[in-house]
Design an enzyme around this catalytic site. Sequence first.
Site, PDB file in Angstrom:
ATOM      1  CD  GLU A  43      -0.725  -7.536  -5.508  1.00 25.96           C
ATOM      2  OE1 GLU A  43      -1.153  -6.795  -4.816  1.00 25.96           O
ATOM      3  OE2 GLU A  43      -0.329  -7.388  -6.775  1.00 25.96           O
ATOM      4  NE  ARG A 270      -3.245  -0.346   2.803  1.00 26.84           N
ATOM      5  CZ  ARG A 270      -2.465  -1.076   2.266  1.00 26.84           C
ATOM      6  NH1 ARG A 270      -1.220  -1.066   2.477  1.00 26.84           N
ATOM      7  NH2 ARG A 270      -2.869  -1.871   1.367  1.00 26.84           N
ATOM      8  CE  LYS A 280       3.389  -5.146  -1.475  1.00 25.72           C
ATOM      9  NZ  LYS A 280       2.802  -6.361  -2.030  1.00 25.72           N
TER      10      LYS A 280
HETATM   11  P1  ATP Z   1      -0.125  -3.488  -3.182  1.00 26.02           P
HETATM   12  O1  ATP Z   1      -0.179  -2.188  -3.272  1.00 26.02           O
HETATM   13  O2  ATP Z   1       1.015  -4.306  -3.786  1.00 26.02           O
HETATM   14  O3  ATP Z   1      -1.278  -4.310  -3.075  1.00 26.02           O
HETATM   15  P2  ATP Z   1       0.073  -4.090  -0.245  1.00 26.02           P
HETATM   16  O4  ATP Z   1       0.610  -3.139   0.752  1.00 26.02           O
HETATM   17  O5  ATP Z   1      -1.289  -3.985  -0.256  1.00 26.02           O
HETATM   18  O6  ATP Z   1       0.610  -3.467  -1.818  1.00 26.02           O
HETATM   19  P3  ATP Z   1      -0.003  -6.773  -0.237  1.00 26.02           P
HETATM   20  O7  ATP Z   1       1.340  -7.824  -0.751  1.00 26.02           O
HETATM   21  O8  ATP Z   1      -1.403  -6.972  -0.797  1.00 26.02           O
HETATM   22  O9  ATP Z   1       0.543  -5.287  -0.297  1.00 26.02           O
HETATM   23  O10 ATP Z   1      -0.441  -6.986   1.433  1.00 26.02           O
HETATM   24  C1  ATP Z   1      -0.563  -8.196   2.156  1.00 26.02           C
HETATM   25  C2  ATP Z   1      -1.215  -8.081   3.459  1.00 26.02           C
HETATM   26  O11 ATP Z   1      -0.547  -7.021   4.233  1.00 26.02           O
HETATM   27  C3  ATP Z   1      -2.572  -7.433   3.077  1.00 26.02           C
HETATM   28  O12 ATP Z   1      -3.459  -8.118   3.654  1.00 26.02           O
HETATM   29  C4  ATP Z   1      -2.552  -5.935   3.308  1.00 26.02           C
HETATM   30  O13 ATP Z   1      -3.765  -5.493   3.835  1.00 26.02           O
HETATM   31  C5  ATP Z   1      -1.643  -5.961   4.743  1.00 26.02           C
HETATM   32  N1  ATP Z   1      -0.926  -4.504   4.609  1.00 26.02           N
HETATM   33  C6  ATP Z   1      -0.305  -3.994   3.590  1.00 26.02           C
HETATM   34  N2  ATP Z   1       0.239  -2.962   4.033  1.00 26.02           N
HETATM   35  C7  ATP Z   1      -0.101  -2.733   5.369  1.00 26.02           C
HETATM   36  C8  ATP Z   1      -0.117  -1.425   6.179  1.00 26.02           C
HETATM   37  N3  ATP Z   1       0.741  -0.638   6.123  1.00 26.02           N
HETATM   38  N4  ATP Z   1      -0.583  -2.071   7.440  1.00 26.02           N
HETATM   39  C9  ATP Z   1      -1.168  -3.161   7.799  1.00 26.02           C
HETATM   40  N5  ATP Z   1      -1.291  -3.766   7.124  1.00 26.02           N
HETATM   41  C10 ATP Z   1      -0.808  -3.929   5.796  1.00 26.02           C
HETATM   42 MG    MG Z   2      -2.726  -5.374  -1.635  1.00 24.25          MG
END
Ligand code: ATP
Ligand code: MG
Length: 569
Positions: A43, A270, A280
């Site tokens: 995102e 995660r 974020k």
């Molecule tokens: P938001 O709360 O803004 O959705 P997010 O960390 O999920 O935050 P995204 O931009 O949606 O952010 O994440 C992009 C990809 O990275 C997604 O597929 C998410 O599952 C993965 N991702 C995010 N944080 C982690 C993490 N800590 N470990 C592994 N993968 C992650």
């Molecule tokens: Mg997300």
Amino acid sequence: MDTNQHIAEPEEEKALNFIEQIIEEDIANGKNGGKVHTRFPPEPNGYLHIGHATSICLNFGLAAKYNGKCNLRFDDTNPSKEDVEFTDAIQEDIKWLGFQWDGPVRYASDYFQQLYDWAEQMILDGKAYVDDQSAEEISAGRRTITEPGVNSPYRDRTVEENLDLFRRMKAGEFPEGSRVLRAKIDMASPNMLMRDPIMYRIIYCSHHRTGDKWCIYPMYDFTHGQCDYLEGITHSICTLEFEIHRPLYNWFLDELTHTEYRPQQIEFARRNLNYTVMSKRRLLELVQKGYVAGWDDPRMPTVCGLRRRGYTPESIRMFAEKVGVARREIVVDMALLEYCVREHLNRVAPRVMAVLEPVKVVLDNYPEGQVEMVEIENNPEDEGAGTRQVAFSRELYIERDDFMENAPKKFFRLTPGQEVRLKGAYIIKCTDRIEKDADGNVTVIHCTYDPDSRSGSGSEASNRKVKGTLHWVSAPHAIEAEVRLYDRLFKDEDPAGHKDVDFKEFINENSLRVLQGCKLEASLANAKPGDRFQFQRLGYFCVDPDTTEGRLVINRTVSLKDTWQKMNK
Ligand code: ATP
Ligand code: MG
């Protein structure tokens, strides 16, 4: 803490992780014609962090391993939080990590028209309705997990009325928040997400790509699965919180498409790091409130922060590999990340000498004005790295804490009456002539050198063993730098994990120490931002982009672990 101990040696043939097992089975069964197509779907509402980096390594890594493809698709369904600043930075980070997406950069907004058409189709099929309830009423109507929800009073609107209202939502006839489009699924479902989820909401906000074309925007849940479908994604890898969304994604595709093909969603846990925050929202708060200098502050767990700190793409990929994938949430020790960067920089970073907190040494018996060039190897771990010539002269700098006037027995560095070797050069002996300023601080240490002891000269004295070896810089040849030393940004292992205490309470106020007037050997005169070095005995360092003509700024990436051991070999 000893970081090496809990890190297993890399195995020759690594066992497949659970995602690889699924993929290999699918390939063996000829599913999707044996093709593998993944995607990374960020995102664009912030910068990437180390958790995202592991996800990038996973998705792009699987595509590479199985001769497949990986898309980059921005999930830009929430125009109010998004920004081109983020889409640019995310692309830069992915490329820096060493990956290239298949084809053009894709956006969920590329599919807004298709999604809209599908929404109309659902209305025509009697599977979607416009709801005039407020957000609170909708939420209350869903009830709780222990009891069935109640139907919205608008649930049984006619197809004609729904279509008319939805089109007028799109035309901008209604205020924000006044109406939504909902899927008509099951208000009694044990899965709360299936209780007539919202598909579209009204938002009067310019979108960074579609401008003012739309004032209704699809929900993430009405977008993600269909985008995967439209792009031919075979394995849609996501984090665990999306497991309960899977039935909904499949429900939409079952309603909207009539092919056998389905993107297969696979969830993993995660990966989080201790001593930092990863959300974020919190990272943004640190930036906006000035707790750090920006998203790329070298203390941030962001990819751009790590890059500025001196991390290499290789070290981050190694980290992702070691962390692996699992179904259970894991908090990874920061020490593992540091271990990975040490491992890589040990192999590739040239060794140089730098004195961070200098004190002057004068060799009383060394001819005034004489300069000798001594040869020092650039990297003992890399035979091809060669050697360099370093100027040696009568006046030198050594590290202030390598000298002690009244030293305990086990102090093998410089103290009156004791000999040490200057790395790559001579053995020197400290006299008892110590100059001090009015406050009693040592300003000059007088020593003598043994002219026969020069390293590599082949003389008997050149092989003479003394207990300590010090790094040094010739005073007239030294160049100056500002050096920034970093510590963990938080004092607590899990700063965001405290119920009643704000995470910012745990900020380590000593996480940045700036040293001015550090003395570096002359070979660093042409160092450019991004160049990485090992400062002998001190750690790994990287030239900061704040560097300008005449001002050299350097970050410490990570300290060395076993400095003494190495130097005395
Ligand atoms: P938001 O709360 O803004 O959705 P997010 O960390 O999920 O935050 P995204 O931009 O949606 O952010 O994440 C992009 C990809 O990275 C997604 O597929 C998410 O599952 C993965 N991702 C995010 N944080 C982690 C993490 N800590 N470990 C592994 N993968 C992650
Ligand atoms: Mg997300």
